[in-house]
Each structure stands twice: as structure tokens, then as C-alpha cells.
Write a protein that holds these residues in place. Structure first.
Motif, short mmCIF file in Angstrom:
data_model
loop_
_atom_site.label_atom_id
_atom_site.label_comp_id
_atom_site.label_asym_id
_atom_site.label_seq_id
_atom_site.Cartn_x
_atom_site.Cartn_y
_atom_site.Cartn_z
N UNK A 52 0.79 -1.24 0.00
CA UNK A 52 0.00 0.00 0.00
C UNK A 52 0.82 1.28 0.00
N UNK A 53 2.01 1.25 0.58
CA UNK A 53 2.81 2.47 0.72
C UNK A 53 2.29 3.41 1.78
N UNK A 69 6.31 13.77 15.79
CA UNK A 69 7.53 14.29 15.17
C UNK A 69 8.59 13.18 15.13
N UNK A 70 9.07 12.89 13.92
CA UNK A 70 10.10 11.88 13.72
C UNK A 70 11.29 12.51 13.02
N UNK A 71 12.48 11.96 13.31
CA UNK A 71 13.71 12.47 12.71
C UNK A 71 14.67 11.31 12.47
N UNK A 72 15.35 11.34 11.35
CA UNK A 72 16.37 10.34 11.06
C UNK A 72 17.45 10.96 10.19
N UNK A 73 18.65 10.99 10.70
CA UNK A 73 19.79 11.47 9.92
C UNK A 73 19.64 12.87 9.38
N UNK A 74 18.93 13.74 10.08
CA UNK A 74 18.74 15.12 9.65
C UNK A 74 17.42 15.39 8.96
N UNK A 75 16.73 14.35 8.49
CA UNK A 75 15.40 14.53 7.91
C UNK A 75 14.37 14.50 9.03
N UNK A 76 13.46 15.47 9.05
CA UNK A 76 12.40 15.49 10.06
C UNK A 76 11.05 15.58 9.37
N UNK A 77 10.06 15.07 10.06
CA UNK A 77 8.70 15.16 9.54
C UNK A 77 7.75 15.26 10.72
N UNK A 102 8.06 8.91 2.37
CA UNK A 102 8.47 10.16 3.01
C UNK A 102 9.97 10.10 3.31
N UNK A 103 10.70 11.21 3.11
CA UNK A 103 12.16 11.19 3.30
C UNK A 103 12.62 10.66 4.65
N UNK A 104 11.90 10.95 5.72
CA UNK A 104 12.33 10.48 7.04
C UNK A 104 12.32 8.96 7.11
N UNK A 105 11.38 8.30 6.43
CA UNK A 105 11.34 6.84 6.44
C UNK A 105 12.38 6.25 5.49
N UNK A 106 12.67 6.92 4.39
CA UNK A 106 13.72 6.45 3.50
C UNK A 106 15.08 6.53 4.20
N UNK A 107 15.28 7.59 4.98
CA UNK A 107 16.53 7.73 5.74
C UNK A 107 16.61 6.66 6.83
N UNK A 108 15.49 6.44 7.54
CA UNK A 108 15.41 5.38 8.55
C UNK A 108 15.75 4.03 7.93
N UNK A 109 15.20 3.78 6.77
CA UNK A 109 15.43 2.51 6.07
C UNK A 109 16.91 2.31 5.78
N UNK A 110 17.62 3.37 5.42
CA UNK A 110 19.05 3.23 5.09
C UNK A 110 19.96 3.28 6.32
N UNK A 111 19.57 4.02 7.36
CA UNK A 111 20.44 4.18 8.53
C UNK A 111 20.17 3.18 9.65
N UNK A 112 18.94 2.68 9.74
CA UNK A 112 18.61 1.75 10.82
C UNK A 112 18.22 2.39 12.12
N UNK A 113 17.94 3.70 12.11
CA UNK A 113 17.45 4.36 13.32
C UNK A 113 16.54 5.52 12.95
#
Length: 143
Positions: A52-53, A69-77, A102-113
Motif C-alpha cells: 500500500x505504501x 515528530x520523527x527524525x532520522x539522519x537530519x530529515x524530520x517530519x 516520506x524522506x524520514x522513512x527512506x533515511x530510517x530505512x538506510x540508517x537503521x534508526x
């Protein structure tokens, strides 16, 4: 929880003993949850229907909140949120909707946090090396 400004650069946080990301599939519903295994001590849940995305986000806060509010590697949403009494324990069950792209989830996916903010408090939710595949499996299946 550490206190920082959202979007402030931070070095990669370290995993916390006994806390990790857990992946579960129940037919078409997929869940990625951070907390303690085999307990109701969960910090954040990401829920989607396969392919579904679309994500449903759920967290437990001390007080009601209109924003998740979520943040990962400098991306926030900031996601508009709804609150209701948590029921099984003190606090508020806070939910919001998001997209896997969303960029914050793509960053989470690559960084693991990913970091979860409650007011001025930031709590990094970090995968242990062995469970980083759970994050990838979840996002690959969600679309």
C-alpha cells in the motif's frame, strides 16, 4: 531521552540493550515495532497493508499530542496526530498517518534508526545490527 532541537545534526545513536525493532506479518498487515520483545513496552509502531505504501504510526506519550515528530539522519517530519488514553498503561496512545516514501522513512530505512520526539525530548530508536534486515523487509513489503 536527550533534548535537542528537531533537525539539529547528531551523530549516529547506539542501540539500547533489550530494545530493538521487531517485524511481524499477519496476512496482509505488516508491523514494525520498537520496544522490548514479548512485552507491551513499545515506543513506536509502524503498520501497513502489504504493497500500500501507506503507514499508520502509533506511539505512547505521557501527554496528549497533536503532532508526531520523527527524525532520522537530519530529515524530520511532523505528522498531524490524534490522542486517546492508552488503556493498558498510563499515558496517551498517539496515532498518525504517513507514507513509506516520506524522506524520514527512506533515511530510517538506510540508517537503521529513527528518533521519536515528545515535546523537547528526543528518543533514538536504533536497530541492533542483526535486526536491521527487519526494517528492510518491512519497507520492501509495504511498498
Amino acid at each position: 531521552m536527550a533534548s535537542l532541537s528537531p533537525g539539529a545534526p547528531a551523530s549516529a545513536p547506539l542501540p539500547v540493550a533489550n530494545h530493538d525493532w521487531f517485524f511481524d506479518r499477519d496476512r496482509q498487515e505488516l508491523t514494525l515495532a520498537y520496544g522490548i520483545a514479548n512485552s507491551d513496552d513499545l515506543k513506536l509502531q509502524l503498520i501497513c497493508q502489504s504493497g500500500s505504501g501507506a503507514l499508520e504510526l502509533a506511539a505512547v506519550f505521557d501527554r496528549p499530542s497533536r503532532v508526531l515528530l520523527l527524525e532520522s539522519g537530519g530529515d524530520t517530519e511532523r505528522y498531524p496526530a490524534r490522542s486517546e488514553p492508552a488503556g493498558i498503561h498510563d499515558g496517551q496512545y498517539v496515532t498518525a498517518n504517513a507514507k513509506t516514501k516520506d524522506p524520514v522513512f527512506q533515511r530510517f530505512r538506510s540508517l537503521g534508526w529513527i528518533a521519536l520526539w515528545e515535546g523537547e525530548n528526543r528518543e533514538p530508536l536504533v536497530a541492533h545490527p542483526a535486526s536491521q534486515t527487519n526494517i528492510e523487509r518491512f519497507f520492501a513489503a509495504c511498498g
